[in-house]
Scaffold this motif. Structure first.
Motif, mmCIF file in Angstrom:
data_model
loop_
_atom_site.group_PDB
_atom_site.id
_atom_site.type_symbol
_atom_site.label_atom_id
_atom_site.label_comp_id
_atom_site.label_asym_id
_atom_site.label_seq_id
_atom_site.Cartn_x
_atom_site.Cartn_y
_atom_site.Cartn_z
ATOM 1 N N PHE A 11 30.744 44.242 29.183
ATOM 2 C CA PHE A 11 32.162 44.562 29.285
ATOM 3 C C PHE A 11 32.445 45.785 28.417
ATOM 4 C CE2 PHE A 11 31.611 40.056 29.884
ATOM 5 C CZ PHE A 11 32.408 39.772 30.980
ATOM 6 N N ARG A 12 33.079 46.787 29.013
ATOM 7 C CA ARG A 12 33.442 48.000 28.266
ATOM 8 C C ARG A 12 34.958 48.055 28.152
ATOM 9 N NH1 ARG A 12 34.364 53.478 29.877
ATOM 10 N NH2 ARG A 12 33.842 52.847 31.995
ATOM 11 N N ILE A 13 35.441 48.176 26.923
ATOM 12 C CA ILE A 13 36.869 48.248 26.644
ATOM 13 C C ILE A 13 37.223 49.712 26.401
ATOM 14 C CG2 ILE A 13 38.745 47.424 25.163
ATOM 15 C CD1 ILE A 13 37.147 45.180 26.557
ATOM 16 N N VAL A 14 38.265 50.194 27.090
ATOM 17 C CA VAL A 14 38.729 51.569 26.914
ATOM 18 C C VAL A 14 40.180 51.525 26.463
ATOM 19 C CG1 VAL A 14 39.158 53.783 28.033
ATOM 20 C CG2 VAL A 14 37.178 52.424 28.715
ATOM 21 N N CYS A 49 37.774 38.213 31.417
ATOM 22 C CA CYS A 49 38.519 39.466 31.277
ATOM 23 C C CYS A 49 39.963 39.195 30.860
ATOM 24 C CB CYS A 49 38.477 40.267 32.580
ATOM 25 S SG CYS A 49 36.875 41.031 32.889
ATOM 26 N N GLN A 50 40.541 38.108 31.345
ATOM 27 C CA GLN A 50 41.894 37.735 30.920
ATOM 28 C C GLN A 50 41.913 37.359 29.444
ATOM 29 O OE1 GLN A 50 44.494 38.306 33.072
ATOM 30 N NE2 GLN A 50 42.727 39.156 34.139
ATOM 31 N N SER A 62 41.880 49.159 29.162
ATOM 32 C CA SER A 62 41.247 48.932 30.451
ATOM 33 C C SER A 62 39.936 48.207 30.173
ATOM 34 C CB SER A 62 40.954 50.245 31.169
ATOM 35 O OG SER A 62 42.141 50.906 31.517
ATOM 36 N N ILE A 63 39.541 47.350 31.105
ATOM 37 C CA ILE A 63 38.295 46.609 30.971
ATOM 38 C C ILE A 63 37.425 46.929 32.180
ATOM 39 C CG2 ILE A 63 37.216 44.343 30.750
ATOM 40 C CD1 ILE A 63 40.004 43.328 29.793
ATOM 41 N N TYR A 64 36.228 47.420 31.926
ATOM 42 C CA TYR A 64 35.297 47.733 33.005
ATOM 43 C C TYR A 64 34.060 46.868 32.843
ATOM 44 C CZ TYR A 64 38.397 51.660 33.662
ATOM 45 O OH TYR A 64 39.512 52.422 33.879
ATOM 46 N N VAL A 65 33.583 46.349 33.953
ATOM 47 C CA VAL A 65 32.476 45.397 33.933
ATOM 48 C C VAL A 65 31.254 46.026 34.598
ATOM 49 C CG1 VAL A 65 31.707 43.142 34.746
ATOM 50 C CG2 VAL A 65 34.064 43.445 33.997
ATOM 51 N N ASN A 66 30.133 45.945 33.913
ATOM 52 C CA ASN A 66 28.854 46.333 34.495
ATOM 53 C C ASN A 66 28.105 45.032 34.765
ATOM 54 O OD1 ASN A 66 26.489 47.542 35.287
ATOM 55 N ND2 ASN A 66 25.818 47.996 33.213
ATOM 56 N N TYR A 84 36.500 49.530 38.628
ATOM 57 C CA TYR A 84 37.746 48.773 38.774
ATOM 58 C C TYR A 84 38.202 48.277 37.404
ATOM 59 C CZ TYR A 84 41.184 45.916 41.164
ATOM 60 O OH TYR A 84 42.361 45.384 41.627
ATOM 61 N N ASP A 85 39.462 48.524 37.089
ATOM 62 C CA ASP A 85 40.024 48.077 35.815
ATOM 63 C C ASP A 85 40.340 46.587 35.909
ATOM 64 O OD1 ASP A 85 41.349 47.632 33.467
ATOM 65 O OD2 ASP A 85 42.916 49.133 33.811
ATOM 66 N N MET A 86 39.504 45.772 35.266
ATOM 67 C CA MET A 86 39.669 44.322 35.340
ATOM 68 C C MET A 86 40.870 43.826 34.530
ATOM 69 S SD MET A 86 37.519 43.109 37.464
ATOM 70 C CE MET A 86 37.484 41.371 37.098
ATOM 71 N N ALA A 87 41.442 44.664 33.693
ATOM 72 C CA ALA A 87 42.662 44.276 32.987
ATOM 73 C C ALA A 87 43.832 44.172 33.965
ATOM 74 C CB ALA A 87 42.976 45.280 31.878
#
Length: 112
Positions: A11-14, A49-50, A62-66, A84-87
């Protein structure tokens, strides 16, 4: 067992204001059983993600998932759209979620 699923996830947080990003350490937040299942179950991914979103409620993120999965020990394929922004994602219980990538059995669609 009809099928064996395996996968890996990060999970990458931006931060949208500063544009800084970091990898979220999900290993400390999940039990060993949850950790083995999160990469293969889209509802787990969405729920986690929630949880991340609520942890960062004071910031605009924003949360991006690899995430890649393999079924029956075949090649790992991209499971969740990494752009896709999972947030902002919503969970649809009875229809397809647009952030889950579909793969035809005989074709492999990989994003570059």
């Amino acid at each position: 067992m009809l099928r064996k699923r395996s996968g890996y996830i990060s999970f990458r947080i931006v931060d949208r204001k500063t544009d800084q990003s970091h990898i979220y350490n999900h290993y400390d937040k999940l039990s060993s059983k949850q950790h083995t299942q999160i990469a293969t179950k889209p509802d787990f991914i969405w729920q986690f993600c929630q949880k991340i979103k609520s942890e960062y409620a004071d910031r605009d993120i924003s949360i991006y998932v690899n995430c890649k999965n393999a079924i029956n020990e075949k090649k790992h394929l991209i499971f969740i759209d990494p752009e896709y922004d999972m947030a902002k994602a919503e969970w649809n219980y009875f229809t397809h979620n647009e952030w889950i990538l579909l793969h035809e059995p005989d074709k492999v669609f990989l994003k570059e």
